[in-house]
Write a protein that holds these residues in place. Sequence first.
Motif, PDB file in Angstrom:
ATOM      1  N   VAL A  17      32.752 -47.008  55.493  1.00  0.00           N
ATOM      2  CA  VAL A  17      32.659 -45.617  55.919  1.00  0.00           C
ATOM      3  C   VAL A  17      31.200 -45.174  55.806  1.00  0.00           C
ATOM      4  CG1 VAL A  17      35.035 -45.016  55.283  1.00  0.00           C
ATOM      5  CG2 VAL A  17      33.213 -44.759  53.598  1.00  0.00           C
ATOM      6  N   PRO A  18      30.786 -44.161  56.578  1.00  0.00           N
ATOM      7  CA  PRO A  18      29.416 -43.663  56.473  1.00  0.00           C
ATOM      8  C   PRO A  18      29.142 -43.086  55.085  1.00  0.00           C
ATOM      9  CG  PRO A  18      30.498 -42.805  58.438  1.00  0.00           C
ATOM     10  CD  PRO A  18      31.548 -43.485  57.621  1.00  0.00           C
ATOM     11  N   SER A  19      27.905 -43.271  54.611  1.00  0.00           N
ATOM     12  CA  SER A  19      27.517 -42.754  53.303  1.00  0.00           C
ATOM     13  C   SER A  19      26.064 -42.288  53.337  1.00  0.00           C
ATOM     14  CB  SER A  19      27.673 -43.838  52.235  1.00  0.00           C
ATOM     15  OG  SER A  19      27.113 -43.410  51.011  1.00  0.00           O
ATOM     16  N   LYS A  20      25.839 -41.099  52.828  1.00  0.00           N
ATOM     17  CA  LYS A  20      24.467 -40.579  52.733  1.00  0.00           C
ATOM     18  C   LYS A  20      23.764 -41.080  51.480  1.00  0.00           C
ATOM     19  CE  LYS A  20      25.711 -36.382  55.179  1.00  0.00           C
ATOM     20  NZ  LYS A  20      25.909 -34.936  55.116  1.00  0.00           N
ATOM     21  N   THR A  21      24.514 -41.671  50.552  1.00  0.00           N
ATOM     22  CA  THR A  21      23.948 -42.061  49.264  1.00  0.00           C
ATOM     23  C   THR A  21      23.572 -43.533  49.172  1.00  0.00           C
ATOM     24  OG1 THR A  21      26.137 -42.468  48.333  1.00  0.00           O
ATOM     25  CG2 THR A  21      25.229 -40.248  48.062  1.00  0.00           C
ATOM     26  N   THR A  22      23.858 -44.326  50.195  1.00  0.00           N
ATOM     27  CA  THR A  22      23.506 -45.744  50.155  1.00  0.00           C
ATOM     28  C   THR A  22      22.375 -46.036  51.124  1.00  0.00           C
ATOM     29  OG1 THR A  22      25.158 -46.343  51.817  1.00  0.00           O
ATOM     30  CG2 THR A  22      25.858 -46.438  49.514  1.00  0.00           C
ATOM     31  N   GLU A  23      21.641 -47.085  50.798  1.00  0.00           N
ATOM     32  CA  GLU A  23      20.498 -47.476  51.614  1.00  0.00           C
ATOM     33  C   GLU A  23      20.929 -47.928  53.008  1.00  0.00           C
ATOM     34  OE1 GLU A  23      17.367 -50.957  51.071  1.00  0.00           O
ATOM     35  OE2 GLU A  23      17.322 -49.530  49.399  1.00  0.00           O
ATOM     36  N   SER A  24      22.066 -48.604  53.095  1.00  0.00           N
ATOM     37  CA  SER A  24      22.548 -49.127  54.381  1.00  0.00           C
ATOM     38  C   SER A  24      23.210 -48.056  55.239  1.00  0.00           C
ATOM     39  CB  SER A  24      23.545 -50.261  54.142  1.00  0.00           C
ATOM     40  OG  SER A  24      24.719 -49.763  53.541  1.00  0.00           O
ATOM     41  N   GLY A  25      23.552 -46.912  54.614  1.00  0.00           N
ATOM     42  CA  GLY A  25      24.220 -45.856  55.355  1.00  0.00           C
ATOM     43  C   GLY A  25      25.728 -46.023  55.427  1.00  0.00           C
ATOM     44  N   GLU A  26      26.256 -47.066  54.764  1.00  0.00           N
ATOM     45  CA  GLU A  26      27.699 -47.316  54.717  1.00  0.00           C
ATOM     46  C   GLU A  26      28.111 -47.705  53.308  1.00  0.00           C
ATOM     47  OE1 GLU A  26      28.559 -50.398  57.609  1.00  0.00           O
ATOM     48  OE2 GLU A  26      29.172 -48.866  59.043  1.00  0.00           O
ATOM     49  N   ILE A  27      29.382 -47.470  52.996  1.00  0.00           N
ATOM     50  CA  ILE A  27      29.940 -47.876  51.710  1.00  0.00           C
ATOM     51  C   ILE A  27      31.367 -48.342  51.943  1.00  0.00           C
ATOM     52  CG2 ILE A  27      30.806 -45.583  51.083  1.00  0.00           C
ATOM     53  CD1 ILE A  27      29.861 -46.208  48.180  1.00  0.00           C
ATOM     54  N   GLN A  28      31.819 -49.307  51.136  1.00  0.00           N
ATOM     55  CA  GLN A  28      33.198 -49.772  51.247  1.00  0.00           C
ATOM     56  C   GLN A  28      34.137 -48.755  50.617  1.00  0.00           C
ATOM     57  OE1 GLN A  28      33.686 -53.815  49.672  1.00  0.00           O
ATOM     58  NE2 GLN A  28      34.340 -54.324  51.731  1.00  0.00           N
ATOM     59  N   LYS A  29      35.310 -48.586  51.228  1.00  0.00           N
ATOM     60  CA  LYS A  29      36.329 -47.662  50.744  1.00  0.00           C
ATOM     61  C   LYS A  29      37.678 -48.365  50.820  1.00  0.00           C
ATOM     62  CE  LYS A  29      38.418 -43.172  51.862  1.00  0.00           C
ATOM     63  NZ  LYS A  29      38.326 -41.977  52.723  1.00  0.00           N
ATOM     64  N   CYS A  30      38.531 -48.101  49.842  1.00  0.00           N
ATOM     65  CA  CYS A  30      39.856 -48.693  49.816  1.00  0.00           C
ATOM     66  C   CYS A  30      40.810 -47.694  49.174  1.00  0.00           C
ATOM     67  CB  CYS A  30      39.832 -49.988  49.005  1.00  0.00           C
ATOM     68  SG  CYS A  30      41.415 -50.836  48.938  1.00  0.00           S
ATOM     69  N   ASN A  31      42.015 -47.588  49.701  1.00  0.00           N
ATOM     70  CA  ASN A  31      43.035 -46.703  49.138  1.00  0.00           C
ATOM     71  C   ASN A  31      43.988 -47.507  48.267  1.00  0.00           C
ATOM     72  OD1 ASN A  31      42.213 -44.282  50.576  1.00  0.00           O
ATOM     73  ND2 ASN A  31      42.940 -45.329  52.393  1.00  0.00           N
ATOM     74  N   ILE A  32      44.399 -46.906  47.152  1.00  0.00           N
ATOM     75  CA  ILE A  32      45.335 -47.553  46.243  1.00  0.00           C
ATOM     76  C   ILE A  32      46.303 -46.501  45.715  1.00  0.00           C
ATOM     77  CG2 ILE A  32      43.813 -47.302  44.224  1.00  0.00           C
ATOM     78  CD1 ILE A  32      44.853 -50.104  43.315  1.00  0.00           C
ATOM     79  N   VAL A  33      47.567 -46.873  45.563  1.00  0.00           N
ATOM     80  CA  VAL A  33      48.576 -45.974  45.010  1.00  0.00           C
ATOM     81  C   VAL A  33      48.948 -46.502  43.628  1.00  0.00           C
ATOM     82  CG1 VAL A  33      50.887 -45.004  45.273  1.00  0.00           C
ATOM     83  CG2 VAL A  33      49.434 -45.349  47.287  1.00  0.00           C
ATOM     84  N   LEU A  34      48.829 -45.634  42.628  1.00  0.00           N
ATOM     85  CA  LEU A  34      49.118 -45.974  41.244  1.00  0.00           C
ATOM     86  C   LEU A  34      50.222 -45.068  40.721  1.00  0.00           C
ATOM     87  CD1 LEU A  34      45.403 -46.176  40.078  1.00  0.00           C
ATOM     88  CD2 LEU A  34      46.889 -48.093  40.681  1.00  0.00           C
ATOM     89  N   LYS A  35      51.083 -45.611  39.849  1.00  0.00           N
ATOM     90  CA  LYS A  35      52.231 -44.851  39.341  1.00  0.00           C
ATOM     91  C   LYS A  35      52.268 -44.915  37.820  1.00  0.00           C
ATOM     92  CE  LYS A  35      57.207 -44.419  40.071  1.00  0.00           C
ATOM     93  NZ  LYS A  35      58.330 -44.874  40.894  1.00  0.00           N
ATOM     94  N   GLU A  36      52.602 -43.785  37.192  1.00  0.00           N
ATOM     95  CA  GLU A  36      52.743 -43.755  35.738  1.00  0.00           C
ATOM     96  C   GLU A  36      53.923 -44.622  35.325  1.00  0.00           C
ATOM     97  OE1 GLU A  36      52.922 -39.698  34.394  1.00  0.00           O
ATOM     98  OE2 GLU A  36      50.800 -39.392  34.800  1.00  0.00           O
ATOM     99  N   LEU A  37      53.828 -45.190  34.129  1.00  0.00           N
ATOM    100  CA  LEU A  37      54.891 -46.046  33.607  1.00  0.00           C
ATOM    101  C   LEU A  37      56.073 -45.197  33.173  1.00  0.00           C
ATOM    102  CD1 LEU A  37      52.748 -48.478  31.450  1.00  0.00           C
ATOM    103  CD2 LEU A  37      53.475 -48.747  33.815  1.00  0.00           C
ATOM    104  N   GLY A  38      57.256 -45.757  33.285  1.00  0.00           N
ATOM    105  CA  GLY A  38      58.467 -45.064  32.874  1.00  0.00           C
ATOM    106  C   GLY A  38      59.677 -45.703  33.517  1.00  0.00           C
ATOM    107  N   SER A  39      60.845 -45.286  33.072  1.00  0.00           N
ATOM    108  CA  SER A  39      62.080 -45.888  33.563  1.00  0.00           C
ATOM    109  C   SER A  39      62.655 -45.148  34.765  1.00  0.00           C
ATOM    110  CB  SER A  39      63.116 -45.914  32.437  1.00  0.00           C
ATOM    111  OG  SER A  39      63.352 -44.588  31.979  1.00  0.00           O
TER     112      SER A  39
END
Length: 94
Positions: A17-39
């Motif tokens: 994705v585009p990024s203003k904070t990196t030298e290359s102008g791009e940064i890797q992005k990934c989505n993850i879904v996390l769930k709290e432990l329980g029964s």
Amino acid sequence: METKILKVVRQGEAFNVPSKTTESGEIQKCNIVLKELGSSKYENEYSCVMLGNLAGCKFAEGSIVAATLKFSTHENNGATYQDILATDIVTVKG
């Protein structure tokens, strides 16, 4: 920021994705879904974004991880949205 012990529900593929904070102008992005432990199937779930080097890491579905999450909001066209950034994730039990 908050560190939690969570279970990996699913993870998408990393993409650039585009990024203003990196030298290359791009940064890797990934989505993850996390769930709290329980029964219960009604435990809290978090749809998070991983950026940079962390986005390139793969976590197996069902793995138990320690994750540091940063919660924030942003506004767009008069609507407010919740953002959750995973700043660090370490596998506790694979």
